[in-house]
Scaffold this motif. Structure first.
Motif, short mmCIF file in Angstrom:
data_model
loop_
_atom_site.label_atom_id
_atom_site.label_comp_id
_atom_site.label_asym_id
_atom_site.label_seq_id
_atom_site.Cartn_x
_atom_site.Cartn_y
_atom_site.Cartn_z
N GLU A 149 34.38 38.14 52.47
CA GLU A 149 35.75 38.02 51.96
C GLU A 149 36.24 39.34 51.38
O GLU A 149 37.39 39.74 51.58
CB GLU A 149 35.82 36.92 50.89
N ALA A 150 35.34 40.03 50.67
CA ALA A 150 35.71 41.34 50.10
C ALA A 150 36.06 42.33 51.20
O ALA A 150 37.07 43.05 51.12
CB ALA A 150 34.56 41.87 49.25
N ILE A 151 35.27 42.34 52.26
CA ILE A 151 35.50 43.28 53.36
C ILE A 151 36.79 42.94 54.10
O ILE A 151 37.57 43.84 54.48
CB ILE A 151 34.29 43.28 54.32
N ASN A 152 37.06 41.64 54.30
CA ASN A 152 38.30 41.24 54.98
C ASN A 152 39.52 41.70 54.20
O ASN A 152 40.51 42.19 54.78
CB ASN A 152 38.33 39.72 55.16
N LEU A 153 39.48 41.54 52.87
CA LEU A 153 40.60 41.99 52.04
C LEU A 153 40.75 43.51 52.10
O LEU A 153 41.87 44.04 52.12
CB LEU A 153 40.39 41.54 50.60
N PHE A 154 39.64 44.21 52.13
CA PHE A 154 39.68 45.67 52.21
C PHE A 154 40.34 46.12 53.51
O PHE A 154 41.12 47.08 53.53
CB PHE A 154 38.26 46.24 52.11
N ARG A 155 40.06 45.41 54.60
CA ARG A 155 40.68 45.76 55.88
C ARG A 155 42.19 45.52 55.85
O ARG A 155 42.96 46.31 56.39
CB ARG A 155 40.01 44.96 57.00
N VAL A 156 42.60 44.42 55.22
CA VAL A 156 44.04 44.16 55.06
C VAL A 156 44.67 45.27 54.23
O VAL A 156 45.76 45.78 54.54
CB VAL A 156 44.28 42.79 54.40
N MET A 157 43.99 45.66 53.18
CA MET A 157 44.46 46.73 52.30
C MET A 157 44.66 48.03 53.08
O MET A 157 45.67 48.73 52.91
CB MET A 157 43.44 46.93 51.17
N LYS A 158 43.72 48.34 53.96
CA LYS A 158 43.82 49.56 54.77
C LYS A 158 44.98 49.49 55.75
O LYS A 158 45.71 50.46 55.95
CB LYS A 158 42.51 49.80 55.52
N ARG A 159 45.16 48.30 56.36
CA ARG A 159 46.25 48.15 57.33
C ARG A 159 47.61 48.34 56.67
O ARG A 159 48.56 48.80 57.29
CB ARG A 159 46.20 46.76 57.99
N ARG A 160 47.71 47.97 55.40
CA ARG A 160 48.97 48.12 54.67
C ARG A 160 49.11 49.49 54.01
O ARG A 160 50.02 49.74 53.24
CB ARG A 160 49.08 47.02 53.62
N ASN B 237 41.24 53.44 45.30
CA ASN B 237 40.73 54.32 44.26
C ASN B 237 39.20 54.27 44.21
O ASN B 237 38.56 53.59 45.03
CB ASN B 237 41.35 53.98 42.89
N ASN B 238 38.63 54.98 43.27
CA ASN B 238 37.16 55.05 43.20
C ASN B 238 36.53 53.68 43.00
O ASN B 238 35.48 53.37 43.59
CB ASN B 238 36.74 55.98 42.05
N LEU B 239 37.15 52.83 42.17
CA LEU B 239 36.60 51.50 41.93
C LEU B 239 36.67 50.63 43.19
O LEU B 239 35.78 49.82 43.44
CB LEU B 239 37.32 50.83 40.77
N THR B 240 37.72 50.82 43.99
CA THR B 240 37.81 50.10 45.26
C THR B 240 36.64 50.49 46.15
O THR B 240 35.99 49.63 46.76
CB THR B 240 39.13 50.43 45.99
N ILE B 241 36.37 51.79 46.23
CA ILE B 241 35.28 52.29 47.08
C ILE B 241 33.94 51.73 46.59
O ILE B 241 33.12 51.27 47.39
CB ILE B 241 35.26 53.83 47.05
N VAL B 242 33.73 51.76 45.28
CA VAL B 242 32.48 51.24 44.72
C VAL B 242 32.32 49.76 45.06
O VAL B 242 31.24 49.32 45.48
CB VAL B 242 32.46 51.46 43.19
N SER B 243 33.38 48.99 44.91
CA SER B 243 33.31 47.55 45.15
C SER B 243 33.04 47.24 46.62
O SER B 243 32.22 46.36 46.94
CB SER B 243 34.62 46.88 44.72
N ILE B 244 33.69 47.96 47.52
CA ILE B 244 33.50 47.66 48.95
C ILE B 244 32.12 48.12 49.42
O ILE B 244 31.51 47.49 50.28
CB ILE B 244 34.64 48.27 49.80
N LEU B 245 31.60 49.19 48.86
CA LEU B 245 30.24 49.61 49.20
C LEU B 245 29.22 48.57 48.75
O LEU B 245 28.23 48.29 49.45
CB LEU B 245 29.92 50.97 48.58
#
Length: 620
Positions: free
Chosen positions: A373-384, A389-397
């Protein structure tokens, strides 16, 4: 997540004489600014911007509004091309025009008119010129005006100090402040607030305390300055001094209350945060959006879901329904209280979202182990095309590491390198953890070596990762490198290194680590103690293992299990059985793993236990 902060002061038009208004901190939709009267009094409002004075827009100042309009619409016009303007302007009109400028080119044209019409320097107009140049980020021109001024007042000095501070030139700002003192300038409210904020930026606690002493002795104590003092102490984590300053205030407003509440929330003092909020309501003050965000943050930290829901229902839905910062705080609060479905519901209902909103929900899914679910949201975030930010990167990793999404993690790593944020210690440490989690310890080691700054988290990530992957010798080498670099291990570092020693049955290095831990508070940690018992038992040193066990101030199931299994596997069966009885007598359940291990190792041993002991071993 939002918390109350003091944004850099912004200057607008200076009235004669100068006056300060403090503007409320804004979200996406700014509210109408309140106007100030042309007096020397200081009105109490709700934030901490220095010298933010609303321009007066009386009709008398705009008799030549058509001239102003045509002049600004043709920014390439020279001052000499506008005779009607140059013949009838005065200081007030020039100040009004300056504050109406939309770019630096317009400012320079009106600056030229100023030089032609006024002939010599006029402090009031020059202050406005400095203000507008600072607003557009042109510090060079602002400084030129300042240096050419015949007479400078406290407004002039504060405008330049603010300008340098606003753009991160803290040393230059401090030099100007020192020069103002040397020239005998008496600081006013604006200067005090600016310098207090400058002390925060420079991490200069001692100077801030000295400024506070000057404020106490001066006539400038009011809501604005006192709130700035509270903010200063809270930013340095000195809550005791912040509370003293707060208690000494003769009057308080929502800003001073919110500053104190936010300080408690940021220091994770949940009970005090809620207590202050309750007192604030009792005193008849309604919370603003910043107060609500700080309380929601405290609810998330404390796991107080009930109070968070009450706040959501009672205040947020009625007063701040569409506020992006409060919406984000709610998403974060529900996620941290492990109510990810409620968090997602708030997220879905938000009309506007920012980077922090997306990061909060992604981090919430990652914490719950819901990597997909986290990865799917990250992909939507990228498409938009939403900035990560750094915390986003940490969370998705972390999400990628949880589900073994190696390819996406590598893509994120490439993005990190492109954006030059691989030097960030948190991002770097998470990359080390990710590569260890996906079984690529050589790459993790390479990332670690490329980090310009390595902290205890970075080193612990590689040590625990290598130990988990079966590279125990490499883990101990990294432990040695860490100590050589002067980084002090934490409890998790010691536990990971001791596990590596246990697997290698390396009592020599185990004793060295024990000696190192003995010099810190880590030895009292239940997990470090359990790891020490396990290490000594695996190496056949049951006497040392029991000494650690007996000296531990706290024991958990793992501690008992390590000691009993250690006795059993080293054929100290009577001691293992007696410790099992003692464990159950102390109210700790003996699990199947302990029973199986002891029965397997000690099944042929007679149980020599005194009947009077009253111990009765029962398997659940």
């Amino acid at each position: 997540m939002l918390s109350l902060t003091f944004f850099s002061p912004q200057f607008t038009r200076f009235q004669q004489p100068s006056l300060v208004t403090i503007q409320p901190l804004k979200s996406a939709k700014p509210k109408q600014k309140s106007k100030t009267r042309n007096t020397d009094s200081h009105r109490n409002t709700s934030s901490f911007h220095c010298f933010s004075c609303e321009p007066t827009t009386s009709t008398s100042q705009f008799n030549n509004s058509s001239d102003l309009s045509s002049f600004q619409d043709t920014p390439d016009a020279d001052a000499s091309d506008t005779p009607s303007v140059s013949q009838c302007v005065d200081a007030n009109m020039l100040a009004t025009w300056l504050q109406s400028c939309k770019n630096v080119k317009q400012v320079k044209r009106i600056h030229a008119v100023t030089l032609k019409c006024l002939g010599s320097s006029v402090t009031y107009v020059d202050n406005n010129l400095i203000s507008v140049y600072v607003r557009f980020g042109n510090l060079k021109e602002a400084r030129k005006v300042f240096d050419k001024m015949i007479e400078r007042n406290v407004v002039s000095w504060t405008a330049m100090v603010n300008g340098y501070s606003r753009f991160g030139l803290d040393d230059e700002a401090f030099r100007l402040f020192s020069d103002s003192i040397a020239y005998g300038i008496q600081a006013n409210v604006n200067m005090f607030v600016c310098v207090m904020n400058l002390c925060i930026q420079r991490l200069d606690f001692e100077l801030g305390r000295q400024i506070h002493a000057c404020i106490v002795k001066s006539v400038w104590r009011n809501l604005i300055v006192d709130s700035a003092v509270i903010h200063f102490y809270s930013q340095f984590g000195d809550l005791s001094s912040a509370f003293c300053a707060f208690d000494e205030m003769s009057e308080r407003d929502v800003v001073s209350w919110t500053t104190m509440i936010t300080a408690c929330s940021q220091q994770e003092r949940g009970e005090e945060t809620f207590s202050m909020f309750s007192q604030m309501l009792s005193d008849g003050f309604l919370p603003n959006e910043f107060t609500v965000c700080s309380i929601l943050k405290a609810c998330g930290k404390e796991g107080d879901l009930k109070f968070g829901r009450q706040l959501h229902a009672a205040i947020v839905k009625k007063m701040y329904k569409d506020d992006v910062y409060i919406g984000t705080a709610l998403v974060d609060m529900y996620a941290k209280c492990r109510e990810i479905l409620d968090s997602r519901e708030v997220f879905n209902e938000m009309r506007n979202r920012n980077t922090v909103t997306w990061t909060s929900i992604i981090a919430g899914y990652a914490r719950e182990g819901l990597g997909e679910e986290a990865i799917n949201l990250f992909r939507v975030m990228k498409r938009r095309n939403i900035f990560a930010n750094n915390l986003t990167i940490v969370s998705i990793l972390k999400a990628c590491g949880m589900i073994g999404a190696s390819q996406l993690g590598k893509e994120v790593h490439a993005q990190v390198i492109r954006k030059f944020i691989h030097t960030n210690v948190y991002v770097g440490s998470t990359l080390v953890w990710f590569y260890c989690k996906t079984g690529e310890s050589p790459t993790a080691s390479k990332v670690l070596q490329q980090m310009p700054l390595r902290d205890v988290v970075s080193w612990t990530a590689i040590i625990s990762g290598c130990a988990r992957l079966g590279h125990e010798s490499e883990a101990l080498e990294f432990m040695k490198d860490m100590l050589d670099e002067g980084v002090e291990p934490n409890s998790f570092t010691y536990s990971s290194a001791l596990k590596a020693c246990a697997k290698l049955e390396d009592v020599f290095h185990g004793k060295l680590i024990h000696s190192s831990a003995n010099k810190t508070t880590a030895l009292s940690n239940v997990f470090v103690g359990s790891a020490l018992i396990n290490m000594y038992a695996k190496c056949g040193h049951v006497v040392e293992a029991y000494q650690v066990f007996d000296s531990m101030p706290e024991r958990n199931l793992i501690t008992w299990k390590s000691m009993i299994v250690g006795y059993a596997t080293n054929r100290h069966c009577q001691k293992a059985l007696k410790l099992m009885y003692r464990m159950q007598a102390e109210g700790i359940e003996v699990d199947d793993h302990i029973l199986t291990t002891v029965y397997t190792a000690c099944g042929d041993v007679e149980w020599d236990v005194e009947p009077s002991s009253g111990y009765c071993l029962q398997s659940s």
